[in-house]
Design an enzyme around this catalytic site. Sequence first.
Site, short mmCIF file in Angstrom:
data_model
loop_
_atom_site.label_atom_id
_atom_site.label_comp_id
_atom_site.label_asym_id
_atom_site.label_seq_id
_atom_site.Cartn_x
_atom_site.Cartn_y
_atom_site.Cartn_z
N CYS A 2 0.87 -1.17 0.00
CA CYS A 2 0.00 0.00 0.00
C CYS A 2 0.90 1.21 0.00
CB CYS A 2 -0.91 0.00 1.23
SG CYS A 2 -1.98 1.46 1.32
N GLU A 114 -3.61 1.24 -6.62
CA GLU A 114 -2.54 0.33 -7.01
C GLU A 114 -2.38 0.42 -8.51
OE1 GLU A 114 0.42 -0.87 -6.59
OE2 GLU A 114 -0.34 -1.68 -4.70
#
Length: 271
Positions: A2, A114
Amino acid sequence: MCGRYAASRRPEDLVGTFGIEKWEPGEALEPDYNVAPTKEVYAVLDRPLKDSGDPRPVRQLRRLRWGLVPSWSRSPEGAARMINARAETVHEKPSFRRALAARRCILPADGYYEWVTGGQERELEVEGRRKRPRKQPYFVTPADGSVFAMAGLYEFWRDRTLPDDHPGAWWATCSVITTEAETTPLASAPEGGPRALADIHPRMPLMLTPDHWDAWLDPARTDPHDLAPLLAPPPAGLLRAFPVPTAVSNVRNNGPELLKELEAPEEGTLF
């Protein structure tokens, strides 16, 4: 992993969602649609109130700096590299094991970004090696619109170069726990796009479902074996993913337009 997420919910909303007992309105943060490492973020944690004399843990909404600095560090220089802790090894890593036992938190988010990688790039990522620049960004968020409750750890670090009464003498920092990305089908995915989170990236933040919040935040739970079930990925099918503008790749860009759902990846990007 992350490396970027969105957090636009107001403190008042988080108070109701998580049953917050203590927070300071003067510490409110502006909505952030491009949260990057070293920024200040909201964290939910259970901890006795300072100087209260009451040992009872109180659920608080606090501001922490994203990028964990272990209490024993000589300097905070490595904070930007400590934004993630792997669920599989967090109990044994010197930088995280103390925090896992005593200082766990929830980092509320709308979802995380992402960047999809090609096959060769993904192999390099799995091996922990440097890869080429990432391509099309995707936003991953709960399909029902609820808060994305990321499992986190927090630490306090004392800057010994400053006097006790200096406002910067203590650093409160945090890290996001990550796990293997889901290989099961997403609750919703754009046509022609990735069908599972693992098609985008091999790692994802560990999302805690509401039935795990109290146990995760409970400071009385200190045994790694007792905590292990809480480090398991959530049930499949709770998340959706969609392509968003590549403007999010620049940390200077920030605004709700970064969450615009595209019908297809932008021209010249993967997927």
